[in-house]
Design an enzyme around this catalytic site. Structure first.
Site, PDB file in Angstrom:
ATOM      1  CE  LYS A  54      -3.818  -2.493   2.362  1.00 41.00           C
ATOM      2  NZ  LYS A  54      -4.354  -2.985   3.673  1.00 41.00           N
ATOM      3  CD  GLN A  98      -3.201  -4.579   6.721  1.00 45.84           C
ATOM      4  OE1 GLN A  98      -3.107  -3.681   6.121  1.00 45.84           O
ATOM      5  NE2 GLN A  98      -3.843  -5.638   6.439  1.00 45.84           N
ATOM      6  CG  ASP A 121      -9.618  -0.224   5.027  1.00 50.41           C
ATOM      7  OD1 ASP A 121      -9.428  -0.550   3.773  1.00 50.41           O
ATOM      8  OD2 ASP A 121      -8.562  -0.753   5.916  1.00 50.41           O
TER       9      ASP A 121
END
Length: 295
Positions: A54, A98, A121
């Protein structure tokens, strides 16, 4: 006739080029650089790999990226304080924590602590609720990537029978919701199958579009689909190791058996995976533009 391979790498490359061009444009015109904070707790190898990918992608596209790595012993309170610091930082437009987190940390509490305007997200309850209502919001990255794959490869969804295997909050539920909405890439009739579904094959054989996100390697075989179906394989499972020590990956679909029966299919790797990170970058760009009043 052999199935068409849906090349997620190629589609993702095109979208990333579009994002990079827009990032460069807003930097030149407004002095605005989108910023992404990635927070990693612990040393899980898979999570480390995902976060590194990412950050590398962000850098390639001109997005400012800050990785914050914490030990596995980090307390929930310490993590929440870091999230709040990112919430207040005007240079950070998107925050990604994460997953999974260590067991002693409440994932739902941490995700809910992220400012919804920085929830790139798309997991915050506010964004999840807006998505369900069809309102403007950050869409979860993998479902949004699936929609882009279907639209950009010319798969018709309006009126289609769509079957989703899996009911997770990350993929199954949101993609089912998005595909039934009155929107481009939607207007489908959607069925969700899960571990308590009786005679799953009876449902999957009706699908014009079959989306599999169950987390079980090669569980869907050729006899689960009708000829010509479009098969989207979200799964990524480690099923072995090569002679050179490289992980051997397989999807939730038995890819080889599908090639002579499906109309189109995504491979693993190289299908849905590249789209997920790409959509994260798109959400970060969107967050920066929203913060600057450019949307």
């Amino acid at each position: 006739m052999p199935a068409t391979i849906i090349d997620g790498l190629a589609v993702a490359k095109t979208i990333r080029q579009e994002i990079a061009a827009e990032v460069a444009a807003i930097k030149e015109q407004h002095g605005l650089v989108p910023g992404l904070a990635t927070i990693l707790v612990g040393e899980d190898p898979a999570s480390q790999s995902y976060v590194a990918a990412k950050n590398k992608t962000a850098h390639t596209l001109g997005i400012h990226s800050e990785q914050m790595t914490l030990p596995a012993t980090t307390s929930e309170e310490e993590l929440l304080r870091l999230v709040e610091q990112c919430n207040r930082n005007p240079a950070i437009h998107g925050i990604l924590v994460q997953l999974p987190l260590p067991r002693h940390i409440n994932e739902a509490k941490v995700l809910s602590a992220i400012d919804p305007a920085k929830d790139v997200d798309g997991f915050h309850p506010v964004n999840a609720g807006k998505m369900m209502l069809g309102q403007h919001c950050f869409l979860p990255c993998t479902p949004n990537g699936i929609l882009e794959l279907l639209q950009r490869t010319g798969v018709e969804t309006s009126g289609a029978e769509v079957v989703v295997v899996g009911r997770s909050n990350i993929v199954g539920k949101p993609i089912a919701n998005l595909m039934l909405q009155k929107r481009p890439g939607g207007n489908a009739t959607v069925t969700i199958c899960h571990t308590r579904t009786r005679d799953m094959a009876a449902h999957t054989r009706r699908a014009d579009i079959l989306i599999v996100a169950a987390g079980v390697a090669r569980m869907i075989k050729a006899d689960h689909i009708k000829p010509g179906a479009v098969v989207i394989d979200v799964g990524i499972n480690r099923v072995g190791q090569s002679a050179t020590g490289k992980a051997v990956l397989a999807g939730d679909v038995d890819f080889d058996s599908m090639l002579g029966k499906a109309g189109a299919i995504t491979p693993v790797p190289g299908g849905v995976g590249p789209m997920t990170i790409t959509m994260l970058m798109g959400n970060t760009l969107q967050a920066a533009k929203q913060a600057a009043g450019l949307l």
